[in-house]
Motif scaffolding. Structure first.
Motif, PDB file in Angstrom:
ATOM      1  N   LEU A 171      42.494  36.721  32.236  1.00 16.36           N
ATOM      2  CA  LEU A 171      42.991  35.972  31.076  1.00 16.36           C
ATOM      3  C   LEU A 171      42.417  36.529  29.771  1.00 16.36           C
ATOM      4  CD1 LEU A 171      42.857  32.314  32.452  1.00 16.36           C
ATOM      5  CD2 LEU A 171      44.914  33.641  31.904  1.00 16.36           C
ATOM      6  N   SER A 172      41.150  36.910  29.801  1.00 19.54           N
ATOM      7  CA  SER A 172      40.530  37.486  28.610  1.00 19.54           C
ATOM      8  C   SER A 172      41.208  38.798  28.226  1.00 19.54           C
ATOM      9  CB  SER A 172      39.037  37.713  28.860  1.00 19.54           C
ATOM     10  OG  SER A 172      38.420  38.335  27.755  1.00 19.54           O
ATOM     11  N   LEU A 173      41.497  39.643  29.213  1.00 22.40           N
ATOM     12  CA  LEU A 173      42.158  40.916  28.939  1.00 22.40           C
ATOM     13  C   LEU A 173      43.576  40.712  28.422  1.00 22.40           C
ATOM     14  CD1 LEU A 173      41.121  43.350  31.814  1.00 22.40           C
ATOM     15  CD2 LEU A 173      40.816  43.683  29.355  1.00 22.40           C
ATOM     16  N   LEU A 174      44.276  39.718  28.961  1.00 23.49           N
ATOM     17  CA  LEU A 174      45.652  39.466  28.538  1.00 23.49           C
ATOM     18  C   LEU A 174      45.740  38.973  27.102  1.00 23.49           C
ATOM     19  CD1 LEU A 174      47.179  37.953  31.797  1.00 23.49           C
ATOM     20  CD2 LEU A 174      47.864  40.087  30.663  1.00 23.49           C
ATOM     21  N   GLU A 175      44.618  38.596  26.518  1.00 23.10           N
ATOM     22  CA  GLU A 175      44.618  38.224  25.106  1.00 23.10           C
ATOM     23  C   GLU A 175      44.786  39.436  24.205  1.00 23.10           C
ATOM     24  OE1 GLU A 175      41.094  36.038  24.296  1.00 23.10           O
ATOM     25  OE2 GLU A 175      41.696  34.280  25.478  1.00 23.10           O
ATOM     26  N   ARG A 176      44.482  40.635  24.747  1.00 21.76           N
ATOM     27  CA  ARG A 176      44.606  41.837  23.912  1.00 21.76           C
ATOM     28  C   ARG A 176      45.444  42.940  24.544  1.00 21.76           C
ATOM     29  NH1 ARG A 176      39.618  45.721  24.507  1.00 21.76           N
ATOM     30  NH2 ARG A 176      40.630  46.527  22.646  1.00 21.76           N
ATOM     31  N   ALA A 177      45.959  42.713  25.748  1.00 23.26           N
ATOM     32  CA  ALA A 177      46.788  43.710  26.420  1.00 23.26           C
ATOM     33  C   ALA A 177      48.107  43.090  26.838  1.00 23.26           C
ATOM     34  CB  ALA A 177      46.060  44.276  27.643  1.00 23.26           C
ATOM     35  N   GLY A 178      49.182  43.864  26.746  1.00 20.45           N
ATOM     36  CA  GLY A 178      50.489  43.354  27.125  1.00 20.45           C
ATOM     37  C   GLY A 178      50.628  43.137  28.616  1.00 20.45           C
ATOM     38  N   ARG A 179      50.125  44.078  29.405  1.00 22.05           N
ATOM     39  CA  ARG A 179      50.229  44.007  30.856  1.00 22.05           C
ATOM     40  C   ARG A 179      48.937  44.537  31.486  1.00 22.05           C
ATOM     41  NH1 ARG A 179      53.952  41.674  29.103  1.00 22.05           N
ATOM     42  NH2 ARG A 179      56.166  41.836  29.614  1.00 22.05           N
ATOM     43  N   LEU A 180      48.680  44.092  32.709  1.00 22.54           N
ATOM     44  CA  LEU A 180      47.528  44.585  33.467  1.00 22.54           C
ATOM     45  C   LEU A 180      48.002  45.311  34.714  1.00 22.54           C
ATOM     46  CD1 LEU A 180      45.089  41.508  33.412  1.00 22.54           C
ATOM     47  CD2 LEU A 180      45.346  43.336  31.713  1.00 22.54           C
ATOM     48  N   ILE A 181      47.369  46.426  35.000  1.00 25.19           N
ATOM     49  CA  ILE A 181      47.483  47.078  36.301  1.00 25.19           C
ATOM     50  C   ILE A 181      46.089  47.019  36.918  1.00 25.19           C
ATOM     51  CG2 ILE A 181      47.971  49.193  37.570  1.00 25.19           C
ATOM     52  CD1 ILE A 181      49.898  49.996  35.385  1.00 25.19           C
ATOM     53  N   THR A 182      45.976  46.344  38.043  1.00 22.44           N
ATOM     54  CA  THR A 182      44.677  46.059  38.634  1.00 22.44           C
ATOM     55  C   THR A 182      44.418  46.971  39.823  1.00 22.44           C
ATOM     56  OG1 THR A 182      45.004  43.747  38.017  1.00 22.44           O
ATOM     57  CG2 THR A 182      43.213  44.226  39.542  1.00 22.44           C
ATOM     58  N   LEU A 183      43.231  47.579  39.844  1.00 22.78           N
ATOM     59  CA  LEU A 183      42.804  48.423  40.951  1.00 22.78           C
ATOM     60  C   LEU A 183      41.854  47.626  41.833  1.00 22.78           C
ATOM     61  CD1 LEU A 183      41.854  51.647  38.894  1.00 22.78           C
ATOM     62  CD2 LEU A 183      44.121  50.947  39.692  1.00 22.78           C
ATOM     63  N   GLY A 184      42.280  47.358  43.079  1.00 20.40           N
ATOM     64  CA  GLY A 184      41.398  46.634  44.000  1.00 20.40           C
ATOM     65  C   GLY A 184      40.477  47.575  44.728  1.00 20.40           C
ATOM     66  N   GLY A 185      39.529  46.953  45.436  1.00 21.52           N
ATOM     67  CA  GLY A 185      39.499  45.574  45.778  1.00 21.52           C
ATOM     68  C   GLY A 185      40.424  45.247  46.938  1.00 21.52           C
ATOM     69  N   ASP A 186      40.066  44.158  47.671  1.00 18.47           N
ATOM     70  CA  ASP A 186      40.929  43.720  48.756  1.00 18.47           C
ATOM     71  C   ASP A 186      42.004  42.789  48.220  1.00 18.47           C
ATOM     72  OD1 ASP A 186      40.401  40.835  49.272  1.00 18.47           O
ATOM     73  OD2 ASP A 186      38.386  41.448  49.840  1.00 18.47           O
ATOM     74  N   HIS A 187      42.943  42.403  49.103  1.00 21.26           N
ATOM     75  CA  HIS A 187      44.137  41.696  48.646  1.00 21.26           C
ATOM     76  C   HIS A 187      43.856  40.255  48.230  1.00 21.26           C
ATOM     77  CE1 HIS A 187      48.631  42.837  49.077  1.00 21.26           C
ATOM     78  NE2 HIS A 187      48.394  42.274  47.906  1.00 21.26           N
ATOM     79  N   THR A 188      42.664  39.759  48.475  1.00 21.18           N
ATOM     80  CA  THR A 188      42.299  38.431  47.985  1.00 21.18           C
ATOM     81  C   THR A 188      42.495  38.339  46.481  1.00 21.18           C
ATOM     82  OG1 THR A 188      40.578  38.409  49.695  1.00 21.18           O
ATOM     83  CG2 THR A 188      40.483  36.673  48.051  1.00 21.18           C
ATOM     84  N   ILE A 189      42.279  39.454  45.775  1.00 16.43           N
ATOM     85  CA  ILE A 189      42.309  39.436  44.309  1.00 16.43           C
ATOM     86  C   ILE A 189      43.698  39.157  43.749  1.00 16.43           C
ATOM     87  CG2 ILE A 189      40.404  41.082  44.308  1.00 16.43           C
ATOM     88  CD1 ILE A 189      42.408  43.142  43.131  1.00 16.43           C
ATOM     89  N   ALA A 190      44.739  39.298  44.581  1.00 19.33           N
ATOM     90  CA  ALA A 190      46.095  39.028  44.079  1.00 19.33           C
ATOM     91  C   ALA A 190      46.243  37.581  43.627  1.00 19.33           C
ATOM     92  CB  ALA A 190      47.128  39.358  45.154  1.00 19.33           C
ATOM     93  N   LEU A 191      45.550  36.647  44.291  1.00 20.15           N
ATOM     94  CA  LEU A 191      45.698  35.231  43.938  1.00 20.15           C
ATOM     95  C   LEU A 191      45.198  34.927  42.526  1.00 20.15           C
ATOM     96  CD1 LEU A 191      46.545  32.370  44.624  1.00 20.15           C
ATOM     97  CD2 LEU A 191      44.353  32.062  45.812  1.00 20.15           C
ATOM     98  N   PRO A 192      43.971  35.284  42.158  1.00 20.29           N
ATOM     99  CA  PRO A 192      43.555  35.012  40.773  1.00 20.29           C
ATOM    100  C   PRO A 192      44.354  35.798  39.741  1.00 20.29           C
ATOM    101  CG  PRO A 192      41.870  36.277  41.939  1.00 20.29           C
ATOM    102  CD  PRO A 192      42.846  35.808  42.965  1.00 20.29           C
ATOM    103  N   MET A 193      44.831  36.982  40.092  1.00 22.07           N
ATOM    104  CA  MET A 193      45.668  37.725  39.154  1.00 22.07           C
ATOM    105  C   MET A 193      47.001  37.009  38.951  1.00 22.07           C
ATOM    106  SD  MET A 193      43.589  40.037  38.288  1.00 22.07           S
ATOM    107  CE  MET A 193      44.700  40.836  37.138  1.00 22.07           C
ATOM    108  N   LEU A 194      47.579  36.468  40.027  1.00 21.00           N
ATOM    109  CA  LEU A 194      48.832  35.717  39.903  1.00 21.00           C
ATOM    110  C   LEU A 194      48.624  34.433  39.100  1.00 21.00           C
ATOM    111  CD1 LEU A 194      50.368  36.214  43.450  1.00 21.00           C
ATOM    112  CD2 LEU A 194      51.444  36.837  41.274  1.00 21.00           C
ATOM    113  N   ARG A 195      47.476  33.818  39.264  1.00 27.44           N
ATOM    114  CA  ARG A 195      47.181  32.625  38.453  1.00 27.44           C
ATOM    115  C   ARG A 195      47.202  32.978  36.968  1.00 27.44           C
ATOM    116  NH1 ARG A 195      42.101  30.460  42.169  1.00 27.44           N
ATOM    117  NH2 ARG A 195      43.345  29.278  43.704  1.00 27.44           N
TER     118      ARG A 195
END
Length: 333
Positions: free
Chosen positions: A117-141
């Motif tokens: 959420l902090s990054l989305l305040e200054r970036a249009g989109r995020l591309i996230t490098l995992g990490g295991d697939h658990t991280i998809a849930l907080p990113m989707l939130r």
């Protein structure tokens, strides 16, 4: 695909010039791009989430972000397959890693969500490098907080819609069940791509459909080809905001040995990259590339595949309006 205006902005700052600094030197960022604190008006932020406490088999994905960055050093500014310069048409920057608690999964998800959420305040989109697939849930939130429920296009060998594992509701096998339950995904427009391998029971498939997913299994590529699969994805997502979640184990172990739960019979890297190139009409609002486990990789095979996946989707996750052309710099190679 971006809601950010790039019309009156300065030209993007791209990767370090490889004719001035050799590729085995220079910054340890993705594709040797600038760090987020070195630029302003970021269109696409590439961020690592070094977390693998949700894995059920092989660990090591916490080292995935660094491995993907290391494997990205040979990426060049011009993408001939798409006829684009993804680092010139938009400002892409490496935002480093989101630190999260490796001993408490729920707390870690809070850390990841807050960081996104902090990054989305200054970036249009995020591309996230995992990490295991658990991280998809907080990113989707985080993404759904901006865009509402999104169509998830999930590339994976596995459904990742199971309920619990050893009683734990948050693992790398449960993120899309939780996302569906929380109303983060569009149940009429989400799809799994590349599913294969043994399941616990046929009820897994029934349960998955009830959660809002259509399945395009790996053998569909033999019957339909990349073009046919692309058409099914386009019809399913139908203009909705799209989140791409790409588990590298969608690839056959021949093309991605460095992953936690490999399954035979997967896609080739050529098939996956070709499919991603068809997605120019999708409104991509976020991407994750997960489950790269360097301890099981060989000669950066998996890391290079993941780096090229990110490269192909970077233009798709960026602005539709091009930046001013011409920086007066010589070409890099």
């Amino acid at each position: 695909m971006s809601d950010r205006d790039t019309g009156d902005r300065a030209p993007a700052r791209g990767p370090v010039d490889s004719l001035a600094v050799p590729r085995f030197a220079g910054p340890a960022t993705f594709a040797r791009l600038p760090q987020a604190d070195e630029v302003s008006d970021i269109d696409v932020a590439i961020v690592g989430v070094p977390f693998d406490s949700g894995v059920s088999y092989r660990p090591g994905a916490r080292f995935g972000p660094a491995h993907i960055r290391q494997s990205s050093k040979l990426l060049r500014p011009y993408n001939p397959a798409q006829d684009v310069k993804p680092f010139a048409s938009q400002q892409v920057a490496d935002a480093g890693d989101i630190a999260c608690n490796p001993f408490n999964i729920e707390e870690a998800m809070g850390d990841i969500n807050a960081g996104a959420l902090s990054l989305l305040e200054r970036a249009g989109r995020l591309i996230t490098l995992g990490g295991d697939h658990t991280i998809a849930l907080p990113m989707l939130r985080a993404v759904s907080q901006r865009h509402g429920p999104v169509a998830v296009v999930h590339f994976d060998a596995h459904l990742d819609t199971w309920d619990t594992y050893f009683g734990a509701p948050y693992t790398h096998g449960t993120p899309f069940r939780r996302a569906s339950e929380e109303g983060l995904i569009d149940r009429t427009a989400s799809v799994h791509v590349g599913i294969r391998g043994p399941l616990y029971d046929s009820l897994d498939l029934t349960m998955d459909r009830d959660l809002g997913f259509e399945i395009i299994p790996s053998p569909a590529f033999d019957l339909l080809g990349v073009t046919g699969v692309a058409q099914q994805i386009a019809e399913r997502t139908a203009g909705r905001p799209v989140y791409l979640s790409i588990d590298v184990d969608v690839l056959d172990p021949a093309f991605a040995p460095g992953t936690g739960t490999p399954e035979a019979g997967g896609l080739s890297s050529r098939e996956l990259l070709a499919l991603l190139r068809t997605m120019s009409d999708l409104n991509i609002v976020g991407v994750d590339v997960v489950e790269v486990s360097p301890p099981y990789d060989h000669a950066e095979i998996t890391g290079i595949a993941a780096a090229h996946i990110v490269y192909e989707v970077t233009e798709r996750a960026g602005p539709t309006q091009a930046r001013p052309a011409g920086r007066g710099r010589r070409a890099t190679r």
